[in-house]
Scaffold this motif. Structure first.
Motif, mmCIF file in Angstrom:
data_model
loop_
_atom_site.group_PDB
_atom_site.id
_atom_site.type_symbol
_atom_site.label_atom_id
_atom_site.label_comp_id
_atom_site.label_asym_id
_atom_site.label_seq_id
_atom_site.Cartn_x
_atom_site.Cartn_y
_atom_site.Cartn_z
ATOM 1 N N TYR A 305 0.823 -1.209 0.000
ATOM 2 C CA TYR A 305 0.000 0.000 0.000
ATOM 3 C C TYR A 305 0.861 1.265 0.000
ATOM 4 O O TYR A 305 0.409 2.340 -0.365
ATOM 5 C CB TYR A 305 -0.914 0.003 1.237
ATOM 6 C CG TYR A 305 -0.149 0.106 2.529
ATOM 7 C CD1 TYR A 305 0.088 1.342 3.092
ATOM 8 C CD2 TYR A 305 0.388 -1.016 3.139
ATOM 9 C CE1 TYR A 305 0.840 1.458 4.247
ATOM 10 C CE2 TYR A 305 1.142 -0.917 4.281
ATOM 11 C CZ TYR A 305 1.372 0.332 4.830
ATOM 12 O OH TYR A 305 2.132 0.455 5.946
ATOM 13 N N GLU A 306 2.154 1.129 0.410
ATOM 14 C CA GLU A 306 3.040 2.303 0.459
ATOM 15 C C GLU A 306 3.258 2.899 -0.932
ATOM 16 O O GLU A 306 3.558 4.079 -1.074
ATOM 17 C CB GLU A 306 4.423 1.937 1.007
ATOM 18 C CG GLU A 306 4.433 1.382 2.401
ATOM 19 C CD GLU A 306 4.559 -0.137 2.369
ATOM 20 O OE1 GLU A 306 4.009 -0.739 1.416
ATOM 21 O OE2 GLU A 306 5.176 -0.709 3.261
ATOM 22 N N MET A 313 -5.196 7.092 -3.335
ATOM 23 C CA MET A 313 -5.617 6.261 -2.220
ATOM 24 C C MET A 313 -7.122 6.316 -2.008
ATOM 25 O O MET A 313 -7.772 5.288 -1.852
ATOM 26 C CB MET A 313 -4.894 6.764 -0.964
ATOM 27 C CG MET A 313 -4.903 5.791 0.163
ATOM 28 S SD MET A 313 -3.592 4.625 -0.036
ATOM 29 C CE MET A 313 -2.389 5.278 1.075
ATOM 30 N N ILE B 27 -4.239 3.159 7.817
ATOM 31 C CA ILE B 27 -2.952 3.702 7.413
ATOM 32 C C ILE B 27 -2.676 5.001 8.152
ATOM 33 O O ILE B 27 -3.462 5.946 8.078
ATOM 34 C CB ILE B 27 -2.916 3.931 5.889
ATOM 35 C CG1 ILE B 27 -3.193 2.622 5.166
ATOM 36 C CG2 ILE B 27 -1.567 4.481 5.466
ATOM 37 C CD1 ILE B 27 -3.400 2.777 3.698
ATOM 38 N N VAL B 86 -0.888 0.383 10.176
ATOM 39 C CA VAL B 86 0.364 0.306 9.422
ATOM 40 C C VAL B 86 0.901 1.718 9.243
ATOM 41 O O VAL B 86 0.149 2.683 9.248
ATOM 42 C CB VAL B 86 0.178 -0.374 8.052
ATOM 43 C CG1 VAL B 86 -0.149 -1.823 8.217
ATOM 44 C CG2 VAL B 86 -0.880 0.343 7.251
ATOM 45 N N THR B 87 2.218 1.810 9.089
ATOM 46 C CA THR B 87 2.847 3.131 9.142
ATOM 47 C C THR B 87 3.295 3.639 7.788
ATOM 48 O O THR B 87 3.817 4.741 7.681
ATOM 49 C CB THR B 87 4.080 3.078 10.056
ATOM 50 O OG1 THR B 87 4.909 2.019 9.595
ATOM 51 C CG2 THR B 87 3.696 2.827 11.479
ATOM 52 N N GLY B 88 3.100 2.818 6.727
ATOM 53 C CA GLY B 88 3.701 3.155 5.432
ATOM 54 C C GLY B 88 3.148 4.392 4.771
ATOM 55 O O GLY B 88 3.727 4.893 3.822
ATOM 56 N N GLY B 89 2.008 4.884 5.227
ATOM 57 C CA GLY B 89 1.431 6.045 4.544
ATOM 58 C C GLY B 89 1.832 7.364 5.159
ATOM 59 O O GLY B 89 1.298 8.411 4.792
ATOM 60 N N SER B 116 8.938 0.760 5.995
ATOM 61 C CA SER B 116 7.799 1.153 5.169
ATOM 62 C C SER B 116 7.602 2.664 5.150
ATOM 63 O O SER B 116 6.763 3.162 4.417
ATOM 64 C CB SER B 116 6.536 0.434 5.637
ATOM 65 O OG SER B 116 6.265 0.772 6.958
#
Lengths: 493, 352
Positions: A305-306, A313, B27, B86-89, B116
């Motif tokens: 998703y990164e 998004m 996110i 999750v931390t990727g954003g 990420s």
């Protein structure tokens, strides 16, 4: 006299045994009006043209002075008349549309008169490889007609046509065509050898030959190019490749061939080189897009998703919010729908097929989005990928491209982008190992041959195409002398 | 057999990969850190999530937690979130006023260690508590996008020097260069604005550069591609110089740093009557003098604070073979500067 005839009939019975069971086997006896010689005509009614018997053979044999079998050469106005004394030839000749002539007085000799019925479909436009510009002739099922179309385009004595008969049942005539002064002798020998080694009883189309003589029959990639355009065949013969014409098939095979050739349409040569290079690049992009886009969608949505830009998004998340399926099932569902549509469209008559397209495209697509089974983003992606796969000019390769998507999809689901890279490596390894007639299939990309790049991913102008492809190892690698071409000047000097 | 093994491996190993399906995760797009009020915890962090509505509008959702490490914060937040965090954003990290005085590097370091998180995250300091900044409602595309774009376009077009997570941590690790971060302030519930640049000594904030100095600060540490500056002339007239392109060259001898700044620009607005070539010359001269004076003032200020955001030490290191950082620290205190500026007005608009 009567006994004699019966005895003769008994002798003949041996080869006639199966023949007389067939309804179209005809054996008729006549008397010559002048000499009273009794003679018989034997033929297969379904294979011969009765007009030839009625107008060309019978009147002459009945009315002119006819004593012995040698006379038929003078009496019958047919070019192909043979006399022989070998009974083993009878079956073959009858089956090839000859009329057998026997005379009571000369039982050991048979006369064969050619009277084949030629049912030829009229020339039509190429349907698979249609092009807006350029010739509109396409091959038909008759080999004679096809050879005529090719020979007309290359009226030189160096164009050699060798004929083979393949198939223990079908007895199909197969011809290989090459330019004696250009084509590499090794290539021709390989083709000859492979054709001789073919062991299959009924060869009904050139597609059989493609599968029977290709280097690696376990590869999804076709290693022989099939075309329905006589101009394309003439073009590749001049390059030093070999064409295989199969009787009864409207597709002529081309070998050896390379991967990039499958993505070049023959129309590329009719357009300006800048345009055709552009179209070729677009086609290659379409292939990569078609194979990779759905797997990339699955991989990014499941694992990475990164990678999604922050502005995209919201579109992706809102379109997937209500969907109960994980991305892989969603993608498989849509991909299979498209494959079903294609298969259904191909199997149905044209007019019904159109309806299927509309039903599939509009109804199933919109309905599945509304029902929340698939996201509309994926619907666009899959539809574009399917569209892109149809840009491949060779139908056979288009099918391969569509198939390749599925292993990529599965590995994208298992390992994400890493899986796609892995699958790509396997594909690349396979392609580098693949050969067509022993010549590398990925040439000129691998092994890299800069000289051959002039007609691969892009097509340079004809002035730059002064040499034949070097991977063919032609006897005469020079198409025209560049110096002479330069010297040619315009008239106003 | 070999193929079978490969297929088996594929199926078995696929269990090792973490699956994070886009719509089944929360996110993290922004994060704010403050000092914890409770003395046993170190930080109080506020994590910002975006929730997309079916009509594509965004709801900002914040969760707060506290702890000694960044992980503690994530654990706290995970306890409140309905989906895995999750931390990727991550796009924006905001540090509150107290924590930036105390040191922020262990948090920035943890960003760096998280694979990420990308390198283009903007790290900023804030005048108010970071939690307050995170809890606003800015724009229609979500808070983090708002702050991110605010800083991005100010870097591209205005006076903020180029910065992001990568540059910040590079500056931190580099000997002879100090970090600076843009500073924002929440002025209403739906507005934030840039109020200056925080200057850091190592990882502790020591000074805040106000807006009026930012033009000269950017001339010193970065290059302009689309700057803008108003020059005050005699008789109360003003001239606006636009489309400023600048470059600086720094040369350091043993105890002397000479800084050359080259500026090219276009005069777009002039309040006087006629823009003659004398006026243009006047504008150039005035601007040159102003830049020289202000930049020198800034450099002196940095020297007094004992910080080096321009990276003079690092520049000296590249120009001198035997560079000793320990010596340099003393040398810097007595370093002499001279700033030379050369302004070139290329165009004065289409009316002559």
């Amino acid at each position: 006299m009567k006994n004699k005839r019966i005895k003769e009939d008994v002798e003949h019975k041996e080869w006639e045994k199966s023949f007389i069971k067939s309804k179209d086997f005809k054996k008729i006896f006549y008397y010559n009006q002048k000499t009273n010689v009794r003679f018989g005509l034997t033929f297969m009614a379904t294979l011969i043209d009765e007009n030839i018997i009625q107008d060309g053979i019978l009147p002459n044999l009945l009315e002119d002075e006819f004593r012995e079998i040698e006379d038929i050469k003078q009496l019958v106005p047919v070019a192909d008349v043979q006399i022989c004394d070998d009974p083993s030839l009878i079956e073959q000749k009858l089956m090839n549309g000859y009329v057998m002539l026997t005379i009571e007085t000369e039982l050991k000799h048979f006369g064969f008169i050619a009277a084949q019925k030629e049912i030829v479909r009229g020339l039509s436009q190429p349907e698979v490889e249609f092009s807006v510009i350029g010739p509109k002739e396409a091959f038909v099922e008759s080999m004679g007609q096809n050879l005529n179309l090719i020979r007309k385009r290359l009226p030189v004595k160096e164009l050699i046509i060798e004929e083979f008969t393949l198939g223990s049942l079908s007895k199909t005539s197969v011809a290989i065509l090459y330019m004696e002064n250009i084509t590499n002798e090794d290539n021709v020998d390989t083709v000859r050898q492979r054709l001789k080694n073919v062991k299959f009883d009924a060869i009904t189309d050139s597609s059989y030959i493609v599968q029977l003589i290709s280097d690696n029959s376990n590869s999804p990639f076709p290693q022989l190019l099939d075309t329905e355009r006589p101009d394309r065949v003439a073009g590749i013969l001049a390059e030093g490749k070999i064409a295989i014409v199969v009787d009864g098939s409207p597709h002529v095979l081309i070998t050896p061939t390379t991967l990039v050739e499958f993505f070049s349409s023959f129309e590329d040569y009719f357009l300006n080189w800048i345009l055709s290079s552009f179209f070729r690049l677009i086609r290659l992009f379409a292939v990569a897009f078609s194979i990779l886009i759905t797997p990339i969608y699955v991989a990014t949505l499941s694992y990475h998703y990164e990678l999604i830009p922050k502005d995209l998004m919201s579109t992706l998340i809102t379109s997937r919010r209500e969907i109960p399926l994980p991305p892989i099932l969603e993608a498989l569902f849509l991909e299979l729908t498209i494959e079903l549509l294609r298969e259904a469209g191909a199997r149905l008559p044209t007019k019904v097929g159109q309806t299927i397209g509309i039903v599939g495209g509009i109804v199933i697509g919109t309905a599945s989005v509304e029902a929340g089974l698939t996201s509309n983003v994926l619907l666009i992606i899959v539809a574009l990928a399917a569209l892109a796969s149809f840009t491949t000019p060779v139908y056979r390769m288009g099918n391969t491209i569509r198939l390749l998507r599925f292993p990529f999809l599965f590995l994208a689901e298992l390992w994400g982008l890493l899986g796609i890279v892995f699958c790509f490596c396997v594909l690349l390894t396979h392609l580098t190992r693949l050969t067509s007639l022993g010549r590398p299939f990925l040439e000129p990309l691998y092994p890299p041959r800069v000289v051959d790049m002039k007609d691969a991913l892009i097509r340079l102008p004809f002035e730059a195409q002064s040499k034949r492809p070097i991977f063919l190892r032609t006897k005469n690698p020079i198409r025209f002398s560049k110096k002479k071409a330069k010297k040619k000047k315009d008239i106003d000097e | 057999m070999k193929n079978l093994l490969i297929i088996c491996l594929m199926l078995l190993l696929s269990g090792c990969v973490d699956k994070e399906i886009l719509d089944d995760i929360n996110i993290e797009v922004g994060v704010g850190y403050d000092l914890a009020e409770d003395s046993k915890d170190k930080y109080r962090g506020t994590v910002l999530f975006q929730e997309f509505q079916p009509d594509k509008s965004v709801i900002n959702r914040t969760f707060s937690g506290s702890g000694k490490l960044r992980q503690d914060l994530l654990i706290d937040v995970t306890r409140q979130s309905s989906e895995p965090v999750v931390t990727g954003g991550l796009k924006v990290a905001v540090f509150g006023p107290k924590i930036s005085r105390q040191g922020i590097y262990d948090l920035i370091d943890s960003f760096q260690r998280d694979p990420s998180i990308g390198a283009r995250v903007f790290v900023v300091t804030s005048e108010d508590k970071a939690e307050e900044v995170m809890k606003g409602e800015y724009g229609t595309r979500g808070n983090s996008t708002y702050i991110y774009n605010l800083i991005q376009h100010n870097i591209d077009n205005r006076d903020i020097p180029k910065t992001n997570l990568h540059i910040v941590s590079r500056d931190y690790y580099e000997t002879g260069k100090d970090t600076f971060l843009p500073r924002i302030k929440k002025i209403a519930d739906d507005k934030v604005e840039i109020i200056g640049v925080s200057l850091f000594d190592k990882d502790k904030e020591v000074e805040i550069l106000p807006l009026k100095d930012l033009f000269f600060f950017k001339l010193l540490v970065d290059k302009y591609s689309k700057g803008n500056f108003d020059v005050k002339l005699e008789k109360g007239n003003f001239a606006a110089v636009k489309s400023i392109k600048s470059k600086h060259k720094i040369k350091i001898t043993d105890n002397h740093a000479s800084i050359n700044i080259n500026i090219e620009g276009i005069i777009r607005e002039y309040t006087g009557r006629k823009l003659t070539s004398e006026v243009v010359n006047d504008v150039e001269k005035k601007l040159e003098k102003k830049v020289e004076r202000e930049c020198l003032k800034l450099l002196k200020q940095f020297q007094e604070l004992g910080i080096d955001p321009v990276g003079l030490g690092q520049i000296k290191k590249t120009q001198h073979r035997k560079f000793d950082y320990k010596k340099w620290e003393d040398e810097y205190k007595t370093l002499e500067f001279d700033v030379k500026c050369n302004v070139n007005v290329e165009e004065t608009g289409i009316i002559e």
